[in-house]
Design a protein around this motif. Structure first.
Motif, short mmCIF file in Angstrom:
data_model
loop_
_atom_site.label_atom_id
_atom_site.label_comp_id
_atom_site.label_asym_id
_atom_site.label_seq_id
_atom_site.Cartn_x
_atom_site.Cartn_y
_atom_site.Cartn_z
N GLY A 1 0.83 -1.20 0.00
CA GLY A 1 0.00 0.00 0.00
C GLY A 1 0.86 1.25 0.00
N GLN A 2 1.98 1.19 0.71
CA GLN A 2 2.89 2.34 0.74
C GLN A 2 3.42 2.67 -0.65
OE1 GLN A 2 1.94 3.67 3.72
NE2 GLN A 2 4.01 4.47 3.72
N GLU B 1 -8.32 9.75 2.58
CA GLU B 1 -8.83 8.39 2.79
C GLU B 1 -10.34 8.43 2.90
OE1 GLU B 1 -6.73 6.66 6.16
OE2 GLU B 1 -4.82 6.85 5.12
N ASP C 1 -7.62 6.90 -0.86
CA ASP C 1 -7.22 5.61 -0.31
C ASP C 1 -8.50 4.93 0.19
OD1 ASP C 1 -6.45 3.55 1.42
OD2 ASP C 1 -4.61 4.55 2.03
N SER D 1 -3.22 -5.40 1.44
CA SER D 1 -2.78 -6.23 2.57
C SER D 1 -3.87 -6.38 3.63
CB SER D 1 -1.55 -5.60 3.23
OG SER D 1 -0.75 -4.90 2.31
N LYS D 2 -4.88 -5.55 3.59
CA LYS D 2 -5.88 -5.50 4.66
C LYS D 2 -7.12 -6.31 4.29
CE LYS D 2 -2.80 -2.71 6.33
NZ LYS D 2 -2.87 -1.26 6.25
N ILE E 1 1.19 -8.90 1.51
CA ILE E 1 1.30 -7.45 1.38
C ILE E 1 1.14 -7.11 -0.09
CG2 ILE E 1 2.93 -5.49 1.54
CD1 ILE E 1 2.45 -6.20 4.30
N GLY E 2 0.36 -6.09 -0.37
CA GLY E 2 0.19 -5.67 -1.76
C GLY E 2 -0.49 -4.32 -1.83
N ILE F 1 -4.90 -4.43 10.05
CA ILE F 1 -6.37 -4.36 10.06
C ILE F 1 -6.88 -5.29 8.96
CG2 ILE F 1 -6.50 -1.98 10.95
CD1 ILE F 1 -7.09 -1.11 8.02
C1 LIG Z 1 -1.93 -0.26 5.90
C2 LIG Z 1 -2.36 0.93 5.17
C3 LIG Z 1 -1.55 1.50 4.19
C4 LIG Z 1 -0.18 0.95 3.86
O1 LIG Z 1 -0.29 -0.29 3.26
P1 LIG Z 1 0.83 -1.46 3.31
O2 LIG Z 1 0.24 -2.51 2.43
O3 LIG Z 1 0.99 -1.86 4.73
O4 LIG Z 1 2.06 -0.86 2.75
C5 LIG Z 1 -2.04 2.59 3.50
N1 LIG Z 1 -3.25 3.12 3.78
C6 LIG Z 1 -4.04 2.60 4.72
C7 LIG Z 1 -5.37 3.22 4.99
C8 LIG Z 1 -3.63 1.49 5.46
O5 LIG Z 1 -4.43 0.98 6.41
#
Ligand SMILES: *Cc1c(COP(=O)(O)O)cnc(C)c1O
Length: 424
Positions: free
Chosen positions: A81-82, A149, A178, A202-203, A212-213, A366
């Protein structure tokens, strides 16, 4: 087609592959067969796999599926996500320019977008996302993106999306949302006029904390919006790194194409085919899971609200919550996903609760099927300064829960025994 169906079938041609499950193409490279095909693929005269840093047939299916679920025009999957957040912004803003960033966002996004990105000469200006009253006054000729977000992590705040979009359109600026916590099942930002959606897959998309993605999706006709838009010369002038290619002249979704051809090519935060495959499995059940997460979270929020030791509860699905009206307006059936937070007044008390729960795990993640309890100020937001913490409303006594798929009554009993301990 309905999202439930798309989540299971979109982007995969079963007849071509002959397997019910999407195969994993665990390969680095591809046999072009001929020198002509190789040259054509590099020249974009023919689309096809080149090298897994750039594209991969398993990842293609994940990208097609998220495109369908977000009702977009194209997508690119990345390592995290980063990486998705970084590429989404770096594709628009260059050294000497600025981006507008919502004050209530994920800790990693705060450090990335307001601090790390400064090293690349990009300035972040933070705006009040709840109302967006200050947004317009922060815009100038060098403003290249507005980032927020849809359901913020960890405050679970919902911004004034319509107003943000309206102001962005007035100035021809790209908006990036986001959508990690809401997921495409509860909210489609692109349908509200947002230009780009990013996800930490990833969540909730993974759903069980195994991969992770990150995903970046662009809206339909974003290419036309970028073409001849004076804010974005990088899409309209020859790219020297790609033998003078002008992205706006191509008949493809150029926003994500440029991320792939320039950023992933050169920086290389590529998703592994195996992780793409895991995320495809996750998407199949996302609609069922997100409903269950949301219903349990609401039940638990109601319990916490009634508990005398809880100072406040934040959950937009809860009647009377400051996000309630917006949740009803923006989220499918008012379902508000699985994140909620509550305040017990101090770090000491928050710590006691974290150490007393038995089903909830002390984890910084999460969207897992397993329930999670986190103290944001000392973990995900630890590297965020006191000033930024206050700005993002992460208080010392804030406990964040990610409600999993266990029985809601068992989770309530677990929280109750932790809260009822004398010292709290
Ligand atoms: C976890 C998260 C990220 C980062 O994502 P990763 O996959 O951990 O790099 C970005 N935005 C939100 C809202 C997140 O919860």
């Amino acid at each position: 087609m309905n999202k439930k169906t798309l989540a299971i079938h979109a982007g995969y041609d079963k007849d071509k592959h002959g397997t019910m499950a999407v195969p994993i193409y665990q390969t680095t490279a591809y046999d072009f067969g001929s020198a002509e095909t190789a040259a054509n693929r590099f020249a974009l005269a023919e689309l096809g796999p080149i090298y897994t840093r750039l594209n991969n047939p398993t990842t293609d299916i994940l990208e097609a599926r998220i495109t369908a679920l977000e009702e977009g025009d194209g997508a690119v999957a990345v390592a995290s996500g980063q990486a998705a957040s970084f590429y989404s912004v770096a594709n628009l803003a260059r050294s000497g320019e600025n981006i507008l960033v919502a004050e209530k966002i994920y800790g990693g996004s705060i450090t990335l977008l307001t601090h790390t990105i400064k090293q690349f000469g990009i300035e972040a200006r933070v705006f009040d996302s709840d109302n967006a009253d200050d947004l317009e006054s922060l815009i100038d000729d060098k403003t290249k993106a507005i980032y927020f977000e849809t359901l913020s992590n960890p405050q679970i705040a919902i911004p004034n999306i319509e107003k943000i979009v309206q102001i962005a359109k007035k100035y021809n600026i790209v908006t990036i949302a986001d959508n990690t916590v809401a997921t495409p099942i509860l909210l489609n930002p692109l349908k509200l006029g947002v230009d780009v959606v990013v996800h930490s897959a990833s969540k909730y998309i993974s759903g069980n904390g195994t991969a992770i993605g990150g995903l970046i999706v662009e809206r339909k006709d974003l290419s036309a919006f970028l073409k001849d838009n004076p804010r974005y010369p990088q899409f309209n002038e020859p790219d020297e790194s790609y033998h003078g290619l002008i992205y706006a002249s191509l008949p493809f979704p150029i926003y994500t194409l440029r991320i792939r051809l320039a950023f992933i090519r050169d920086i290389g935060a590529t998703i592994s085919p195996f992780n793409s495959w895991l995320l495809i499995q996750g998407l199949e059940t996302l609609s069922l899971r997100i409903k269950e997460h949301s219903l349990s979270a609401l039940k638990i929020a109601k319990f916490l609200k009634s508990h005398p030791k809880v100072k406040s509860v934040s959950y937009p699905g809860l009647e009377g919550d400051k996000g309630y009206e917006k949740a009803q307006k923006y989220l499918k059936d008012g379902l508000s996903s699985g994140l909620l937070s509550f305040d017990v007044g101090s770090f000491e008390k928050a710590k006691q609760i974290l150490n007393s729960t038995k089903i909830f795990s002390v984890v910084v993640n999460i969207g897992d099927s397993k329930s999670i309890i986190t103290h944001s100020a000392s973990t995900t937001h630890q590297q965020v300064s006191k000033e930024d913490l206050d700005k993002s409303f992460v208080t010392e006594g804030l406990v964040r829960l990610s409600i999993g798929l266990e029985d809601a009554d068992d989770l309530i009993a677990d929280l109750k025994q932790a809260l009822d301990k004398e010292q709290i």
